[in-house]
Design a protein around this motif. Sequence first.
Motif, mmCIF file in Angstrom:
data_model
loop_
_atom_site.group_PDB
_atom_site.id
_atom_site.type_symbol
_atom_site.label_atom_id
_atom_site.label_comp_id
_atom_site.label_asym_id
_atom_site.label_seq_id
_atom_site.Cartn_x
_atom_site.Cartn_y
_atom_site.Cartn_z
ATOM 1 N N VAL A 203 0.871 -1.170 0.000
ATOM 2 C CA VAL A 203 0.000 0.000 0.000
ATOM 3 C C VAL A 203 0.909 1.221 0.000
ATOM 4 O O VAL A 203 1.591 1.498 0.982
ATOM 5 C CB VAL A 203 -0.957 0.007 1.207
ATOM 6 C CG1 VAL A 203 -1.858 1.226 1.175
ATOM 7 C CG2 VAL A 203 -1.778 -1.272 1.234
ATOM 8 N N ALA B 274 -2.747 5.868 1.097
ATOM 9 C CA ALA B 274 -4.121 5.635 1.529
ATOM 10 C C ALA B 274 -5.083 6.610 0.851
ATOM 11 O O ALA B 274 -6.222 6.281 0.586
ATOM 12 C CB ALA B 274 -4.226 5.769 3.045
ATOM 13 N N GLU B 275 -4.614 7.813 0.572
ATOM 14 C CA GLU B 275 -5.471 8.841 -0.045
ATOM 15 C C GLU B 275 -4.668 9.609 -1.071
ATOM 16 O O GLU B 275 -3.807 10.403 -0.681
ATOM 17 C CB GLU B 275 -6.009 9.763 1.042
ATOM 18 C CG GLU B 275 -7.070 10.732 0.583
ATOM 19 C CD GLU B 275 -8.308 10.039 0.039
ATOM 20 O OE1 GLU B 275 -8.762 10.484 -1.023
ATOM 21 O OE2 GLU B 275 -8.789 9.064 0.627
ATOM 22 N N LEU C 155 -6.023 5.978 -2.713
ATOM 23 C CA LEU C 155 -5.580 4.604 -2.515
ATOM 24 C C LEU C 155 -4.738 4.156 -3.702
ATOM 25 O O LEU C 155 -5.165 4.209 -4.843
ATOM 26 C CB LEU C 155 -6.787 3.672 -2.345
ATOM 27 C CG LEU C 155 -6.454 2.201 -2.075
ATOM 28 C CD1 LEU C 155 -5.621 2.053 -0.808
ATOM 29 C CD2 LEU C 155 -7.729 1.386 -1.977
ATOM 30 N N ARG D 184 -8.773 -5.509 -2.337
ATOM 31 C CA ARG D 184 -9.169 -4.096 -2.330
ATOM 32 C C ARG D 184 -10.189 -3.827 -1.216
ATOM 33 O O ARG D 184 -10.088 -2.861 -0.474
ATOM 34 C CB ARG D 184 -9.732 -3.712 -3.700
ATOM 35 C CG ARG D 184 -10.077 -2.260 -3.869
ATOM 36 C CD ARG D 184 -10.499 -1.862 -5.285
ATOM 37 N NE ARG D 184 -11.070 -2.923 -6.106
ATOM 38 C CZ ARG D 184 -10.438 -3.518 -7.125
ATOM 39 N NH1 ARG D 184 -9.226 -3.166 -7.469
ATOM 40 N NH2 ARG D 184 -11.032 -4.465 -7.810
ATOM 41 N N PHE D 185 -11.170 -4.707 -1.082
ATOM 42 C CA PHE D 185 -12.185 -4.559 -0.044
ATOM 43 C C PHE D 185 -11.551 -4.623 1.346
ATOM 44 O O PHE D 185 -11.860 -3.818 2.220
ATOM 45 C CB PHE D 185 -13.253 -5.650 -0.194
ATOM 46 C CG PHE D 185 -14.311 -5.572 0.860
ATOM 47 C CD1 PHE D 185 -15.376 -4.698 0.720
ATOM 48 C CD2 PHE D 185 -14.243 -6.380 1.987
ATOM 49 C CE1 PHE D 185 -16.361 -4.622 1.697
ATOM 50 C CE2 PHE D 185 -15.215 -6.302 2.972
ATOM 51 C CZ PHE D 185 -16.280 -5.426 2.832
ATOM 52 N N SER E 43 -9.480 -1.477 2.016
ATOM 53 C CA SER E 43 -10.380 -0.341 2.237
ATOM 54 C C SER E 43 -11.042 -0.416 3.607
ATOM 55 O O SER E 43 -11.159 0.592 4.302
ATOM 56 C CB SER E 43 -11.451 -0.278 1.151
ATOM 57 O OG SER E 43 -10.864 -0.019 -0.093
ATOM 58 N N LEU F 133 -8.465 0.510 6.213
ATOM 59 C CA LEU F 133 -8.217 1.952 6.231
ATOM 60 C C LEU F 133 -9.377 2.718 6.854
ATOM 61 O O LEU F 133 -9.164 3.704 7.552
ATOM 62 C CB LEU F 133 -7.970 2.463 4.813
ATOM 63 C CG LEU F 133 -6.661 2.031 4.168
ATOM 64 C CD1 LEU F 133 -6.643 2.413 2.704
ATOM 65 C CD2 LEU F 133 -5.480 2.631 4.897
ATOM 66 N N SER F 134 -10.598 2.256 6.621
ATOM 67 C CA SER F 134 -11.758 2.967 7.152
ATOM 68 C C SER F 134 -11.847 2.892 8.663
ATOM 69 O O SER F 134 -12.503 3.710 9.291
ATOM 70 C CB SER F 134 -13.052 2.429 6.529
ATOM 71 O OG SER F 134 -13.339 1.144 7.038
ATOM 72 N N TRP G 159 -4.577 2.445 10.429
ATOM 73 C CA TRP G 159 -3.367 2.420 9.613
ATOM 74 C C TRP G 159 -2.149 2.935 10.345
ATOM 75 O O TRP G 159 -1.074 2.406 10.208
ATOM 76 C CB TRP G 159 -3.608 3.217 8.337
ATOM 77 C CG TRP G 159 -2.686 2.804 7.251
ATOM 78 C CD1 TRP G 159 -1.684 3.536 6.716
ATOM 79 C CD2 TRP G 159 -2.657 1.553 6.576
ATOM 80 N NE1 TRP G 159 -1.037 2.818 5.742
ATOM 81 C CE2 TRP G 159 -1.612 1.601 5.640
ATOM 82 C CE3 TRP G 159 -3.395 0.390 6.679
ATOM 83 C CZ2 TRP G 159 -1.312 0.539 4.810
ATOM 84 C CZ3 TRP G 159 -3.093 -0.665 5.850
ATOM 85 C CH2 TRP G 159 -2.067 -0.584 4.932
#
Length: 167
Positions: A34, A37-38, A40, A119-120, A123, A126-127, A131
């Motif tokens: 990764v 994160a933003e 992604l 990916r799920f 995500s 991260l949500s 992290w």
Amino acid sequence: INAEYMGKYVAQRYVNNPMLWNGRKFSIRTYAIVMSAEPLMVLYRDGEVKRCLEDYLNPQEGLESFAEMTSMQRLHPEFEERKKEYHLSWDDMEAYLTKEKGKFFVGHRLRPQLLHIMRFTISAYLSESQWTDVDFPGLTIQHMCFDFMLDNQGRVWLHESNVGCSL
């Protein structure tokens, strides 16, 4: 589930109809780095395959064996002599699945499912804003690995994911 573990773990049903490779259970490991994160940004890498040293014994028939579980293979009395049967390459798996499921199975069915689940999972991780609280605080790059199983219909099941694993 104990309340202290809520939101920290994912549980799913036991896959009692695993796809077998010449009568043996197997798991697929993939890797991700990764980068951001933003937005992604994730780099993907095919990994390797671990295949049990003994034939699968269906637990619904009352037969259980530690040899069925890929994570326990190092305890097998012949592990050192048979290590090459356990550690297999992605290419070995792709050749086997192409022969068994057709030439488009890996590229058009397996890999898209793997990437979707990865990916799920990333995500979701991260949500939860975890992290920065993981194994390497302060780093923006994270190494992750994912272990998957297939059922006999070719559906992919996430077995385990880890942050900070070595590539």
